[in-house]
Design a protein around this motif. Structure first.
Motif, PDB file in Angstrom:
ATOM      1  N   MET A   9      13.712  -0.505 -15.643  1.00  0.00           N
ATOM      2  CA  MET A   9      12.447   0.393 -15.738  1.00  0.00           C
ATOM      3  C   MET A   9      12.894   1.441 -14.521  1.00  0.00           C
ATOM      4  SD  MET A   9       9.635   0.492 -17.267  1.00  0.00           S
ATOM      5  CE  MET A   9       8.978  -0.164 -18.579  1.00  0.00           C
ATOM      6  N   ASN A  10      12.385   2.696 -14.615  1.00  0.00           N
ATOM      7  CA  ASN A  10      12.397   3.783 -13.594  1.00  0.00           C
ATOM      8  C   ASN A  10      11.488   3.327 -12.521  1.00  0.00           C
ATOM      9  OD1 ASN A  10      12.889   6.108 -12.630  1.00  0.00           O
ATOM     10  ND2 ASN A  10      12.359   7.481 -14.075  1.00  0.00           N
ATOM     11  N   GLU A  11      11.955   3.611 -11.421  1.00  0.00           N
ATOM     12  CA  GLU A  11      10.886   3.356 -10.196  1.00  0.00           C
ATOM     13  C   GLU A  11       9.812   4.243 -10.029  1.00  0.00           C
ATOM     14  OE1 GLU A  11      12.863   3.139  -6.471  1.00  0.00           O
ATOM     15  OE2 GLU A  11      14.402   1.789  -7.291  1.00  0.00           O
ATOM     16  N   SER A  12       9.965   5.498 -10.557  1.00  0.00           N
ATOM     17  CA  SER A  12       8.891   6.565 -10.679  1.00  0.00           C
ATOM     18  C   SER A  12       7.734   5.988 -11.227  1.00  0.00           C
ATOM     19  CB  SER A  12       9.387   7.699 -10.938  1.00  0.00           C
ATOM     20  OG  SER A  12       9.711   7.863 -12.358  1.00  0.00           O
ATOM     21  N   ARG A  13       8.053   5.234 -12.529  1.00  0.00           N
ATOM     22  CA  ARG A  13       7.010   4.821 -13.286  1.00  0.00           C
ATOM     23  C   ARG A  13       6.050   3.568 -12.393  1.00  0.00           C
ATOM     24  NH1 ARG A  13       9.393   3.921 -19.181  1.00  0.00           N
ATOM     25  NH2 ARG A  13       9.267   5.943 -19.670  1.00  0.00           N
ATOM     26  N   LYS A  20       6.077   3.596  -9.188  1.00  0.00           N
ATOM     27  CA  LYS A  20       5.138   4.182  -8.072  1.00  0.00           C
ATOM     28  C   LYS A  20       3.984   4.778  -8.642  1.00  0.00           C
ATOM     29  CE  LYS A  20       5.803   7.838  -4.724  1.00  0.00           C
ATOM     30  NZ  LYS A  20       6.557   9.124  -4.293  1.00  0.00           N
ATOM     31  N   ASN A  21       3.921   5.363  -9.632  1.00  0.00           N
ATOM     32  CA  ASN A  21       2.625   6.014 -10.185  1.00  0.00           C
ATOM     33  C   ASN A  21       1.611   4.829 -10.641  1.00  0.00           C
ATOM     34  OD1 ASN A  21       3.855   8.392 -10.033  1.00  0.00           O
ATOM     35  ND2 ASN A  21       4.413   8.518 -12.191  1.00  0.00           N
ATOM     36  N   TYR A  22       2.227   3.637 -11.172  1.00  0.00           N
ATOM     37  CA  TYR A  22       1.281   2.369 -11.479  1.00  0.00           C
ATOM     38  C   TYR A  22       0.894   2.025 -10.083  1.00  0.00           C
ATOM     39  CZ  TYR A  22      -0.226  -2.002 -12.867  1.00  0.00           C
ATOM     40  OH  TYR A  22      -0.927  -3.303 -13.118  1.00  0.00           O
ATOM     41  N   ASN A  23       1.431   1.863  -9.089  1.00  0.00           N
ATOM     42  CA  ASN A  23       1.071   1.407  -7.708  1.00  0.00           C
ATOM     43  C   ASN A  23      -0.182   2.394  -7.273  1.00  0.00           C
ATOM     44  OD1 ASN A  23       2.464  -1.088  -7.688  1.00  0.00           O
ATOM     45  ND2 ASN A  23       4.125  -0.015  -6.712  1.00  0.00           N
ATOM     46  N   ILE A  24       0.162   3.586  -7.328  1.00  0.00           N
ATOM     47  CA  ILE A  24      -0.926   4.706  -7.051  1.00  0.00           C
ATOM     48  C   ILE A  24      -2.328   4.576  -7.758  1.00  0.00           C
ATOM     49  CG2 ILE A  24      -1.589   7.154  -6.916  1.00  0.00           C
ATOM     50  CD1 ILE A  24       1.542   7.687  -6.304  1.00  0.00           C
ATOM     51  N   LEU A  25      -2.177   4.276  -9.203  1.00  0.00           N
ATOM     52  CA  LEU A  25      -3.179   4.051  -9.912  1.00  0.00           C
ATOM     53  C   LEU A  25      -4.005   2.982  -9.456  1.00  0.00           C
ATOM     54  CD1 LEU A  25      -4.975   4.933 -12.177  1.00  0.00           C
ATOM     55  CD2 LEU A  25      -3.390   3.627 -13.837  1.00  0.00           C
ATOM     56  N   LEU A  26      -3.200   2.040  -9.329  1.00  0.00           N
ATOM     57  CA  LEU A  26      -3.685   0.480  -9.153  1.00  0.00           C
ATOM     58  C   LEU A  26      -4.432   0.536  -7.758  1.00  0.00           C
ATOM     59  CD1 LEU A  26      -3.968  -2.588  -9.895  1.00  0.00           C
ATOM     60  CD2 LEU A  26      -2.013  -3.061  -8.434  1.00  0.00           C
ATOM     61  N   ASN A  27      -3.925   1.218  -6.779  1.00  0.00           N
ATOM     62  CA  ASN A  27      -4.697   1.233  -5.480  1.00  0.00           C
ATOM     63  C   ASN A  27      -5.995   2.093  -5.469  1.00  0.00           C
ATOM     64  OD1 ASN A  27      -2.692   0.041  -4.058  1.00  0.00           O
ATOM     65  ND2 ASN A  27      -1.597   1.764  -3.347  1.00  0.00           N
ATOM     66  N   THR A  28      -5.815   3.152  -6.506  1.00  0.00           N
ATOM     67  CA  THR A  28      -7.072   4.069  -6.598  1.00  0.00           C
ATOM     68  C   THR A  28      -8.313   3.150  -7.123  1.00  0.00           C
ATOM     69  OG1 THR A  28      -5.815   6.028  -6.887  1.00  0.00           O
ATOM     70  CG2 THR A  28      -7.905   6.153  -7.473  1.00  0.00           C
ATOM     71  N   ILE A  29      -7.699   2.482  -8.185  1.00  0.00           N
ATOM     72  CA  ILE A  29      -8.895   1.807  -8.934  1.00  0.00           C
ATOM     73  C   ILE A  29      -9.276   0.551  -8.035  1.00  0.00           C
ATOM     74  CG2 ILE A  29      -9.160   0.176 -10.849  1.00  0.00           C
ATOM     75  CD1 ILE A  29      -7.661   1.817 -12.463  1.00  0.00           C
TER      76      ILE A  29
END
Length: 68
Positions: free
Chosen positions: A1-5, A7-16
């Protein structure tokens, strides 16, 4: 998997995770903070009109007279 995906998932998870109570509150009570956001936008617009005002008391006085 691409690391940027990940990173985006972790940002979304932290926001939620940070905002989950507010998110659930909307579904429980159908309440939002739209009125607060609108008031903040009005304050920003007012501030932009009176750029350079040095007297904070006068600024707050005008703000309360218009929006209170």
């Amino acid at each position: 998997m691409n690391e940027s995906r990940f990173k985006n998932y972790n940002i979304l998870l932290n926001t939620i995770t940070f905002n989950y109570q507010s998110i659930l509150n909307y579904f429980d009570n159908r309440s939002t903070n739209a009125s607060e956001e609108s008031f903040n936008a009005k304050i920003k617009a007012f501030r932009s009109q009176f750029r350079g005002v040095r007297n904070i008391e006068y600024f707050l006085f005008r703000l309360t007279n218009i929006y209170a």
